[in-house]
Design a protein around this motif. Structure first.
Motif, PDB file in Angstrom:
ATOM      1  N   GLY A 114       1.133  -1.393  -0.077  1.00 37.52           N
ATOM      2  CA  GLY A 114       0.057   0.351  -0.071  1.00 37.52           C
ATOM      3  C   GLY A 114       0.889   1.424  -0.116  1.00 37.52           C
ATOM      4  O   GLY A 114       0.242   2.786   0.057  1.00 37.52           O
ATOM      5  N   TYR A 115       2.504   1.552   0.094  1.00 38.37           N
ATOM      6  CA  TYR A 115       3.045   2.720   0.147  1.00 38.37           C
ATOM      7  C   TYR A 115       3.158   2.881  -1.162  1.00 38.37           C
ATOM      8  O   TYR A 115       3.619   1.608  -2.011  1.00 38.37           O
ATOM      9  CB  TYR A 115       4.363   2.005   1.281  1.00 38.37           C
ATOM     10  CG  TYR A 115       4.857   3.886   0.791  1.00 38.37           C
ATOM     11  CD1 TYR A 115       5.129   4.628   1.853  1.00 38.37           C
ATOM     12  CD2 TYR A 115       6.556   3.393   0.650  1.00 38.37           C
ATOM     13  CE1 TYR A 115       5.576   5.691   2.536  1.00 38.37           C
ATOM     14  CE2 TYR A 115       6.921   4.842   0.072  1.00 38.37           C
ATOM     15  CZ  TYR A 115       6.766   5.804   1.157  1.00 38.37           C
ATOM     16  OH  TYR A 115       7.457   6.904   0.991  1.00 38.37           O
ATOM     17  N   PRO A 116       2.498   3.845  -1.804  1.00 34.96           N
ATOM     18  CA  PRO A 116       2.597   4.610  -2.274  1.00 34.96           C
ATOM     19  C   PRO A 116       4.010   4.667  -3.658  1.00 34.96           C
ATOM     20  O   PRO A 116       4.280   4.510  -5.086  1.00 34.96           O
ATOM     21  CB  PRO A 116       1.460   5.296  -3.234  1.00 34.96           C
ATOM     22  CG  PRO A 116       1.417   6.393  -1.089  1.00 34.96           C
ATOM     23  CD  PRO A 116       1.899   5.474  -0.274  1.00 34.96           C
ATOM     24  N   LEU A 154      -1.223  13.286  -1.034  1.00 34.01           N
ATOM     25  CA  LEU A 154      -0.673  14.552  -0.311  1.00 34.01           C
ATOM     26  C   LEU A 154      -0.730  13.968   0.970  1.00 34.01           C
ATOM     27  O   LEU A 154       0.882  15.203   1.457  1.00 34.01           O
ATOM     28  CB  LEU A 154      -2.152  15.642   0.499  1.00 34.01           C
ATOM     29  CG  LEU A 154      -2.433  16.497  -1.014  1.00 34.01           C
ATOM     30  CD1 LEU A 154      -3.378  17.430  -0.679  1.00 34.01           C
ATOM     31  CD2 LEU A 154      -0.656  17.173  -1.759  1.00 34.01           C
ATOM     32  N   HIS A 155      -0.370  13.003   1.977  1.00 32.34           N
ATOM     33  CA  HIS A 155      -0.605  12.575   3.561  1.00 32.34           C
ATOM     34  C   HIS A 155       0.888  12.473   3.600  1.00 32.34           C
ATOM     35  O   HIS A 155       1.748  12.299   4.625  1.00 32.34           O
ATOM     36  CB  HIS A 155      -2.017  12.334   4.312  1.00 32.34           C
ATOM     37  CG  HIS A 155      -2.082  10.765   3.914  1.00 32.34           C
ATOM     38  ND1 HIS A 155      -2.446  10.780   2.343  1.00 32.34           N
ATOM     39  CD2 HIS A 155      -1.542  10.031   4.565  1.00 32.34           C
ATOM     40  CE1 HIS A 155      -2.842   9.585   2.248  1.00 32.34           C
ATOM     41  NE2 HIS A 155      -2.572   8.691   3.506  1.00 32.34           N
ATOM     42  N   LEU A 156       1.443  11.876   2.940  1.00 32.63           N
ATOM     43  CA  LEU A 156       2.194  10.756   2.344  1.00 32.63           C
ATOM     44  C   LEU A 156       3.773  11.892   1.516  1.00 32.63           C
ATOM     45  O   LEU A 156       4.985  11.403   2.402  1.00 32.63           O
ATOM     46  CB  LEU A 156       2.420   9.912   2.143  1.00 32.63           C
ATOM     47  CG  LEU A 156       1.447   8.102   2.656  1.00 32.63           C
ATOM     48  CD1 LEU A 156       1.377   7.227   1.730  1.00 32.63           C
ATOM     49  CD2 LEU A 156       1.796   8.143   4.266  1.00 32.63           C
ATOM     50  N   ARG A 157       3.118  12.905   1.027  1.00 33.93           N
ATOM     51  CA  ARG A 157       4.145  12.972   0.073  1.00 33.93           C
ATOM     52  C   ARG A 157       5.292  13.583   0.555  1.00 33.93           C
ATOM     53  O   ARG A 157       6.886  13.748   0.107  1.00 33.93           O
ATOM     54  CB  ARG A 157       3.608  14.192  -0.394  1.00 33.93           C
ATOM     55  CG  ARG A 157       3.109  15.581  -0.337  1.00 33.93           C
ATOM     56  CD  ARG A 157       3.049  16.340  -1.743  1.00 33.93           C
ATOM     57  NE  ARG A 157       2.126  17.449  -1.489  1.00 33.93           N
ATOM     58  CZ  ARG A 157       2.072  18.782  -2.302  1.00 33.93           C
ATOM     59  NH1 ARG A 157       2.630  18.566  -3.860  1.00 33.93           N
ATOM     60  NH2 ARG A 157       2.067  19.905  -1.862  1.00 33.93           N
ATOM     61  N   SER A 158       6.038  13.950   2.286  1.00 37.14           N
ATOM     62  CA  SER A 158       6.536  14.703   2.601  1.00 37.14           C
ATOM     63  C   SER A 158       8.189  13.862   2.576  1.00 37.14           C
ATOM     64  O   SER A 158       9.506  13.891   2.900  1.00 37.14           O
ATOM     65  CB  SER A 158       6.320  15.021   4.214  1.00 37.14           C
ATOM     66  OG  SER A 158       5.756  14.020   5.146  1.00 37.14           O
TER      67      SER A 158
END
Ligand SMILES: NC(=O)C[C@H](N)C(=O)O
Length: 460
Positions: free
Chosen positions: A107-109, A125-129
């Motif tokens: 699931g990790y994109p 968005l929530h993971l993009r940092s």
């Protein structure tokens, strides 16, 4: 045991370690594994902790216990700083602790091996940092704000927190979001059961601010030099890579300002100085962002004097070059993006277009006393982004202001400012994200703000 050693060793963010440590120092670090290379005797880990776009190499013995170290995991390592064959520092770790298993779970994109396009990264968005170029952007954004605050402080400006809830549409363009309670029940709780929904901020019509300018002006008549770097909201249904529904605007107002050229030169000096500081504090991240967006620019506009050109001259240049333009020239509206960029290329430098037709600009701009068809307004046009700043001398005569056909109702207070000890004033606004696009070369404005809001998109 490792906990104790971590406690007693010097620890720090990688950006600091690279600056302040020396070979032989004992050190504890924590970070995400970005890459792993296994050689015969040692395993080489590229670590990043979010403080820099550089990766820091940690060398660990190749043992069966270290076999599970994989990209995406978070580790703590304790060891000694040594100089690598390429001359940079590396940590020779004698102990490594896994703090969290990798992001390579189902699931990790994002894949550590792939360069994902920004559109794809933006879908998460929530993971993009966790993506290097996004983290670099955010650090640049932080340092750019700091450079602006430092510069304005040194120039004796007072920062004002302008309100986000307001009754005025400063620009008069009707691009305002209205604020309403969520339901009639809430209105009842406010003891206003009969107030129509559209007037429902208690008893008045309230918007999200499109600009802090008018409030800044109110403060300027007592403080002399003011600025703000605040969110602004525009209900503009634009999908353009240069527009957001929520953005940050850097705005400043100066009292005792009588010449538009002085305002232009202030903006030029400020932008050159802020950008030079940014290059000093964030040079590495800036280059990283530029490389990532394939726009290696050494910002040549820092070195040249900027031009000033009247609207009439600019119009003439465009008319003479109609054949090279992608869009038709309009006499009722400002210039299109391609016309703005044409003018910048024509001048070979950033250009302030000044003295605009009165009907194209808002009510607050000062009308020329020698030519009532023109206002003392400027647009600053820059390479790549086009219009970066808009500003003007503000109308100082309460009678002229009062008779302006576009003066919004409810702005008696704004006219009042001029009545009591009014002085000539002027100011400008700059879209902060556009500035970030200018210096980083990032094509889409949605990638220089942490959580972009644009038409049909307000995720999270
Ligand atoms: N403060 C400014 O001059 C900016 C101007 N009010 C704008 O929104 O474009």
């Amino acid at each position: 045991m490792l906990f104790l050693r971590r406690f007693y060793s010097k620890s720090g963010r990688i950006s600091q370690i690279l600056k302040t440590n020396k070979p032989g120092d004992s050190l504890a670090i924590q970070g995400w594994i970005k890459n792993v290379r296994r050689l015969k005797n040692n395993t080489f880990l590229d670590i990043n902790d979010g403080s820099t776009s550089s990766r820091f190499q940690v060398v660990v013995p190749r043992t069966p216990e270290n076999q599970h170290l994989a990209p995406g995991s978070v580790i703590a390592a304790v060891g000694e700083i040594q100089v690598a064959p390429n001359g940079s520092f590396e940590l020779h770790a004698n102990q490594v602790e896994m703090l969290a298993e990798g992001r390579l779970q189902e699931g990790y994109p994002f894949s550590p091996k792939q360069k994902h396009p920004p559109e794809y990264v933006r879908e998460h968005l929530h993971l993009r940092s966790r993506v290097d170029f996004v983290a670099a952007q955010m650090r640049v954004r932080h340092k750019a704000q700091k450079a602006i605050h430092d510069y304005m402080d040194e120039q004796d400006f007072v920062q004002i927190n302008t309100p986000l809830l307001t009754t005025n549409d400063c620009e008069g363009a009707g691009e305002v979001f209205r604020v309403q309670p969520d339901s009639q029940d809430l209105l009842k709780q406010m003891n206003r059961p009969n107030v129509p929904m559209e007037q429902s901020y208690f008893d008045s019509k309230v918007f999200l601010s499109v600009s802090g300018q008018l409030h800044l002006e109110a403060m300027t008549y007592g403080l002399g030099k003011t600025y703000t770097l605040s969110p602004a909201f525009r209900a503009e249904n634009s999908k353009s890579p240069l527009h957001l529904a929520e953005f940050y605007m850097f705005e400043a107002e100066l009292a005792h300002l009588e010449e538009l050229e002085k305002l232009a030169r202030f903006i030029e000096q400020m932008l050159k100085s802020v950008t030079s500081r940014l290059l000093e504090t964030s040079g590495e991240d800036l280059s990283f962002c530029q490389r990532n967006s394939n726009s290696n620019s050494d910002l040549p506009w820092l070195q040249v004097p900027w031009k000033i050109m009247s609207y009439d001259e600019a119009l003439q240049v465009l008319q003479e070059n109609k054949g090279s333009l992608k869009t038709p020239i309009s006499l009722n509206e400002g210039f299109s993006k391609d016309q703005e960029l044409f003018l910048v290329a024509h001048c070979g430098a950033p250009v302030f277009v000044v003295d605009w037709p009165v009907q194209q600009k808002p009510f607050y701009m000062k009308v020329s006393r020698t030519n009532p068809n023109r206002v003392h307004a400027l647009d600053l046009l820059m390479p790549a982004v086009g219009e970066l700043c808009g500003g003007s001398l503000r109308e100082s005569d309460p009678a002229i202001l009062k008779s302006h056909p576009q003066l919004p109702k409810d702005l008696e207070w704004y006219v009042d400012l001029r009545k009591y000890g009014g002085v000539p004033t002027g100011g400008f606004g700059m879209g902060f994200e556009r500035y970030l696009q200018l210096v980083t070369g990032v094509k889409n404005i949605r990638d220089v703000i942490p959580f972009p809001r644009y038409p049909h998109s307000c995720k999270m």
